[in-house]
Write an enzyme that holds these catalytic residues in place. Structure first.
Site, PDB file in Angstrom:
ATOM      1  N   HIS A  32       0.540   0.461 -13.374  1.00 34.67           N
ATOM      2  CA  HIS A  32       1.280  -0.738 -13.780  1.00 34.67           C
ATOM      3  C   HIS A  32       2.771  -0.399 -13.867  1.00 34.67           C
ATOM      4  CE1 HIS A  32       2.037  -4.614 -15.565  1.00 34.67           C
ATOM      5  NE2 HIS A  32       2.782  -4.014 -16.461  1.00 34.67           N
ATOM      6  N   GLU A  74      -9.097  -6.107 -21.303  1.00 37.80           N
ATOM      7  CA  GLU A  74      -7.788  -6.583 -21.744  1.00 37.80           C
ATOM      8  C   GLU A  74      -6.740  -6.269 -20.682  1.00 37.80           C
ATOM      9  OE1 GLU A  74      -4.828  -6.016 -25.577  1.00 37.80           O
ATOM     10  OE2 GLU A  74      -6.688  -4.873 -25.458  1.00 37.80           O
ATOM     11  N   LEU A  75      -6.114  -7.293 -20.141  1.00 37.62           N
ATOM     12  CA  LEU A  75      -5.217  -7.134 -19.001  1.00 37.62           C
ATOM     13  C   LEU A  75      -4.060  -6.175 -19.324  1.00 37.62           C
ATOM     14  CD1 LEU A  75      -4.762  -8.225 -16.110  1.00 37.62           C
ATOM     15  CD2 LEU A  75      -3.264  -9.947 -17.117  1.00 37.62           C
ATOM     16  N   ASP A  76      -3.970  -5.099 -18.564  1.00 35.10           N
ATOM     17  CA  ASP A  76      -2.929  -4.076 -18.763  1.00 35.10           C
ATOM     18  C   ASP A  76      -2.951  -3.514 -20.179  1.00 35.10           C
ATOM     19  OD1 ASP A  76      -2.053  -4.321 -16.112  1.00 35.10           O
ATOM     20  OD2 ASP A  76      -0.662  -5.935 -16.633  1.00 35.10           O
ATOM     21  N   GLY A  96       0.776  -1.238   0.000  1.00 32.04           N
ATOM     22  CA  GLY A  96       0.000   0.000   0.000  1.00 32.04           C
ATOM     23  C   GLY A  96       0.804   1.283   0.000  1.00 32.04           C
ATOM     24  N   SER A  97       2.002   1.271  -0.592  1.00 30.00           N
ATOM     25  CA  SER A  97       2.759   2.537  -0.629  1.00 30.00           C
ATOM     26  C   SER A  97       2.127   3.531  -1.607  1.00 30.00           C
ATOM     27  CB  SER A  97       4.232   2.286  -0.960  1.00 30.00           C
ATOM     28  OG  SER A  97       4.408   1.914  -2.296  1.00 30.00           O
ATOM     29  N   SER A 124       3.109   3.192 -15.669  1.00 29.00           N
ATOM     30  CA  SER A 124       2.015   3.726 -16.490  1.00 29.00           C
ATOM     31  C   SER A 124       0.722   3.727 -15.701  1.00 29.00           C
ATOM     32  CB  SER A 124       1.791   2.853 -17.730  1.00 29.00           C
ATOM     33  OG  SER A 124       2.971   2.652 -18.470  1.00 29.00           O
ATOM     34  N   MET A 152      -3.945  -7.316  -7.094  1.00 28.29           N
ATOM     35  CA  MET A 152      -3.297  -8.426  -7.800  1.00 28.29           C
ATOM     36  C   MET A 152      -4.246  -9.494  -8.348  1.00 28.29           C
ATOM     37  SD  MET A 152      -0.249  -7.369  -7.837  1.00 28.29           S
ATOM     38  CE  MET A 152       0.578  -8.799  -8.539  1.00 28.29           C
ATOM     39  N   ARG A 153      -5.527  -9.204  -8.447  1.00 27.03           N
ATOM     40  CA  ARG A 153      -6.462 -10.175  -9.036  1.00 27.03           C
ATOM     41  C   ARG A 153      -6.928  -9.704 -10.407  1.00 27.03           C
ATOM     42  NH1 ARG A 153      -5.881 -14.758  -7.119  1.00 27.03           N
ATOM     43  NH2 ARG A 153      -7.915 -15.415  -7.897  1.00 27.03           N
ATOM     44  N   ASN A 161      -5.679   1.898 -13.204  1.00 29.75           N
ATOM     45  CA  ASN A 161      -4.659   1.009 -12.650  1.00 29.75           C
ATOM     46  C   ASN A 161      -3.298   1.667 -12.797  1.00 29.75           C
ATOM     47  OD1 ASN A 161      -3.385  -1.430 -11.688  1.00 29.75           O
ATOM     48  ND2 ASN A 161      -2.875  -1.958 -13.815  1.00 29.75           N
ATOM     49  N   LEU A 220      -9.440  -9.136 -13.291  1.00 25.40           N
ATOM     50  CA  LEU A 220     -10.865  -8.808 -13.214  1.00 25.40           C
ATOM     51  C   LEU A 220     -11.578  -9.230 -14.499  1.00 25.40           C
ATOM     52  CD1 LEU A 220     -10.230  -5.295 -11.686  1.00 25.40           C
ATOM     53  CD2 LEU A 220     -11.261  -7.248 -10.476  1.00 25.40           C
TER      54      LEU A 220
HETATM   55  N1  NHR Z   1      -8.135  -6.785 -14.844  1.00 27.27           N
HETATM   56  C1  NHR Z   1      -8.448  -6.418 -16.088  1.00 27.27           C
HETATM   57  N2  NHR Z   1      -9.511  -6.974 -16.651  1.00 27.27           N
HETATM   58  N3  NHR Z   1      -7.722  -5.511 -16.792  1.00 27.27           N
HETATM   59  C2  NHR Z   1      -6.626  -4.973 -16.231  1.00 27.27           C
HETATM   60  O1  NHR Z   1      -5.934  -4.103 -16.938  1.00 27.27           O
HETATM   61  C3  NHR Z   1      -6.236  -5.329 -14.916  1.00 27.27           C
HETATM   62  C4  NHR Z   1      -7.042  -6.252 -14.240  1.00 27.27           C
HETATM   63  C5  NHR Z   1      -6.712  -6.672 -12.946  1.00 27.27           C
HETATM   64  C6  NHR Z   1      -5.572  -6.188 -12.342  1.00 27.27           C
HETATM   65  C7  NHR Z   1      -3.473  -4.928 -12.369  1.00 27.27           C
HETATM   66  C8  NHR Z   1      -2.362  -5.746 -13.024  1.00 27.27           C
HETATM   67  C9  NHR Z   1      -1.037  -5.062 -13.152  1.00 27.27           C
HETATM   68  O2  NHR Z   1      -0.954  -3.843 -13.120  1.00 27.27           O
HETATM   69  C10 NHR Z   1      -4.752  -5.302 -13.007  1.00 27.27           C
HETATM   70  C11 NHR Z   1      -5.079  -4.847 -14.283  1.00 27.27           C
HETATM   71  C12 NHR Z   1      -2.674  -9.133 -11.387  1.00 27.27           C
HETATM   72  C13 NHR Z   1      -2.313  -9.999 -12.395  1.00 27.27           C
HETATM   73  C14 NHR Z   1      -2.344 -11.504 -12.191  1.00 27.27           C
HETATM   74  O3  NHR Z   1      -1.906 -12.253 -13.047  1.00 27.27           O
HETATM   75  C15 NHR Z   1      -1.961  -9.448 -13.610  1.00 27.27           C
HETATM   76  C16 NHR Z   1      -1.975  -8.077 -13.801  1.00 27.27           C
HETATM   77  C17 NHR Z   1      -2.338  -7.210 -12.790  1.00 27.27           C
HETATM   78  C18 NHR Z   1      -2.681  -7.749 -11.570  1.00 27.27           C
HETATM   79  N4  NHR Z   1      -2.895 -12.002 -11.046  1.00 27.27           N
HETATM   80  C19 NHR Z   1      -3.053 -13.410 -10.712  1.00 27.27           C
HETATM   81  C20 NHR Z   1      -4.534 -13.854 -10.903  1.00 27.27           C
HETATM   82  O4  NHR Z   1      -4.722 -15.063 -11.117  1.00 27.27           O
HETATM   83  C21 NHR Z   1      -2.760 -13.656  -9.255  1.00 27.27           C
HETATM   84  C22 NHR Z   1      -1.366 -13.270  -8.880  1.00 27.27           C
HETATM   85  C23 NHR Z   1      -1.209 -13.200  -7.357  1.00 27.27           C
HETATM   86  O5  NHR Z   1      -2.202 -13.302  -6.625  1.00 27.27           O
HETATM   87  O6  NHR Z   1      -0.060 -12.984  -6.920  1.00 27.27           O
HETATM   88  O7  NHR Z   1      -5.456 -13.042 -10.767  1.00 27.27           O
HETATM   89  O8  NHR Z   1      -0.010  -5.756 -13.388  1.00 27.27           O
HETATM   90  C1  GAR Z   2       3.476  -1.203  -7.418  1.00 26.25           C
HETATM   91  O1  GAR Z   2       4.775  -1.218  -7.974  1.00 26.25           O
HETATM   92  C2  GAR Z   2       2.446  -1.379  -8.508  1.00 26.25           C
HETATM   93  O2  GAR Z   2       2.772  -0.712  -9.701  1.00 26.25           O
HETATM   94  C3  GAR Z   2       2.480  -2.848  -8.705  1.00 26.25           C
HETATM   95  O3  GAR Z   2       2.630  -3.406  -7.422  1.00 26.25           O
HETATM   96  C4  GAR Z   2       3.264  -2.454  -6.561  1.00 26.25           C
HETATM   97  C5  GAR Z   2       2.346  -2.183  -5.417  1.00 26.25           C
HETATM   98  O4  GAR Z   2       3.020  -1.484  -4.414  1.00 26.25           O
HETATM   99  N1  GAR Z   2       1.301  -3.349  -9.306  1.00 26.25           N
HETATM  100  C6  GAR Z   2       1.254  -4.498  -9.912  1.00 26.25           C
HETATM  101  O5  GAR Z   2       2.243  -5.171 -10.124  1.00 26.25           O
HETATM  102  C7  GAR Z   2      -0.107  -4.921 -10.349  1.00 26.25           C
HETATM  103  N2  GAR Z   2      -0.017  -6.246 -10.861  1.00 26.25           N
HETATM  104  P1  GAR Z   2       2.235  -0.809  -3.229  1.00 26.25           P
HETATM  105  O6  GAR Z   2       1.303  -1.876  -2.644  1.00 26.25           O
HETATM  106  O7  GAR Z   2       3.295  -0.418  -2.260  1.00 26.25           O
HETATM  107  O8  GAR Z   2       1.474   0.354  -3.768  1.00 26.25           O
END
Ligand code: NHR
Ligand code: GAR
Length: 219
Positions: free
Chosen positions: A114, A148-150, A17-18, A141, A95-96, A112, A98
Site C-alpha cells: 500500500h 479491514e481495508l488496508d 505491474g512494476s 507499507s 484494485m478490487r 498487500n 475483497l
Molecule cells: N481487501 C481487503 N479486504 N483488505 C485489504 O486490505 C485490501 C483489499 C483489497 C485490496 C489493496 C488496496 C490498497 O492497497 C487492497 C487491500 C482497492 C481499493 C478500492 O477502493 C481500495 C484499497 C485497495 C485497493 N477499489 C474500488 C472497489 O470498488 C475500485 C477502484 C478501481 O477499480 O479503480 O473495489 O490501496
Molecule cells: C503501487 O504504487 C501500489 O502501491 C499501488 O498501486 C501501484 C501499482 O503499481 N497500490 C494501490 O494503490 C492499491 N490500491 P504497479 O502496478 O506498477 O505495481
C-alpha cells in the site's frame, strides 16, 4: 541466495505491474526463492500481463465486469488461484476490495503493498492526500491482508521525504522506487519462514513484532 526452498506464489494485479516486475526480476536472478505459478489480472489487456508472459509466467485474466456481483467474481477468483496451489498470494496494485470470505480463506498467506505509511492514508489517492495534509514524510507499507481495508497487521515500511514542489506524480515515483525494494524483501522473509501471522500480530523470527520493520533495518 542460499538454500531456502522455493514457495509457490500467485500475484494479483490490475495494471502496470512494476511491482510484479521487481518480483519477476529477483525470481529470475535467484535472489527470491519463489516459483511464480500465475499472474492474474481483473482487468484484461494490462501491461502487467505482458510482463508476466515475457518472463514465461502464466498470465491469466479474470474480468470482474463479467460477473454480476463481488461474491461471484471472488468465487471464480478463489477457484482460479487455488488451481495453482500457492503458498503465498500477493496483491501488487490490485484494485478490487475483497470480501471477508476471500480474506479468511487466505489468512496468513495474503500480502498487500500500500502506497502510504499505514495507518495513515488507507484507501485510494494516497500521494495526493499526503501532500494535501502537509506531510513531510510519506512511503509504502507491506501488510497481511485482513477483512479491514488496508487495516491488516503491518510488516515493513519504507519512508521517503515529501519535497517542496512535489505533485502526486513526483512523490509517487519516489515511493514506487522503494516499493520495488520492499515487496521482494517481504516475500523473501515469508519464503524463508521468518514471517507469519499469529492471531492479529505479525510474527518475525519467532517473536511477535511490536512495531513495523523499516526498510533501513534490512541487510
Ligand atoms: N481487501 C481487503 N479486504 N483488505 C485489504 O486490505 C485490501 C483489499 C483489497 C485490496 C489493496 C488496496 C490498497 O492497497 C487492497 C487491500 C482497492 C481499493 C478500492 O477502493 C481500495 C484499497 C485497495 C485497493 N477499489 C474500488 C472497489 O470498488 C475500485 C477502484 C478501481 O477499480 O479503480 O473495489 O490501496
Ligand atoms: C503501487 O504504487 C501500489 O502501491 C499501488 O498501486 C501501484 C501499482 O503499481 N497500490 C494501490 O494503490 C492499491 N490500491 P504497479 O502496478 O506498477 O505495481
Amino acid at each position: 541466495m542460499n538454500e531456502a526452498r522455493k514457495i509457490r506464489l500467485v500475484v494479483l494485479i490490475s495494471g502496470r505491474g512494476s511491482n510484479l516486475q521487481a518480483i519477476l526480476d529477483q525470481a529470475a536472478s535467484g535472489e527470491l526463492p519463489v516459483d511464480i505459478a500465475a499472474v492474474i489480472s481483473n482487468r484484461p489487456g494490462v501491461q502487467g500481463l505482458e510482463r508476466a508472459r515475457r518472463a514465461g509466467v502464466p498470465a491469466l485474466e479474470l474480468d470482474h465486469k463479467a460477473f454480476s456481483d463481488r461474491p461471484g467474481f471472488e468465487a471464480a477468483l478463489v477457484e482460479l488461484i487455488d488451481r495453482h496451489q500457492p503458498d503465498l498470494v500477493v496483491l501488487a496494485g490490485f484494485m478490487r476490495v475483497l470480501t471477508p470470505s476471500f480474506t479468511d480463506h487466505y489468512r496468513g498467506r495474503l500480502l498487500n503493498i500500500h502506497p502510504s505509511l499505514l495507518p495513515k492514508f488507507r484507501g485510494l489517492h494516497t500521494h495526493e492526500r499526503a501532500i494535501a495534509a502537509g506531510e513531510t514524510e510519506h512511503g509504502a507499507s507491506i501488510h497481511f491482508v485482513t477483512a479491514e481495508l488496508d487495516g491488516g497487521p503491518i510488516i515493513v515500511q519504507a519512508r521517503v521525504p515529501v519535497l517542496p514542489g512535489d505533485d502526486p506524480d513526483t512523490l509517487g515515483a519516489r515511493v514506487l522506487e522503494q516499493e520495488h525494494r520492499l515487496y521482494p524483501q517481504a516475500i523473501r522473509w515469508f519464503a524463508q519462514g521468518r514471517l507469519g501471522l499469529e492471531g492479529e500480530r505479525v510474527r518475525f523470527d519467532g517473536r511477535p513484532l511490536e512495531n513495523p520493520l523499516e526498510l533501513t533495518d534490512l541487510t
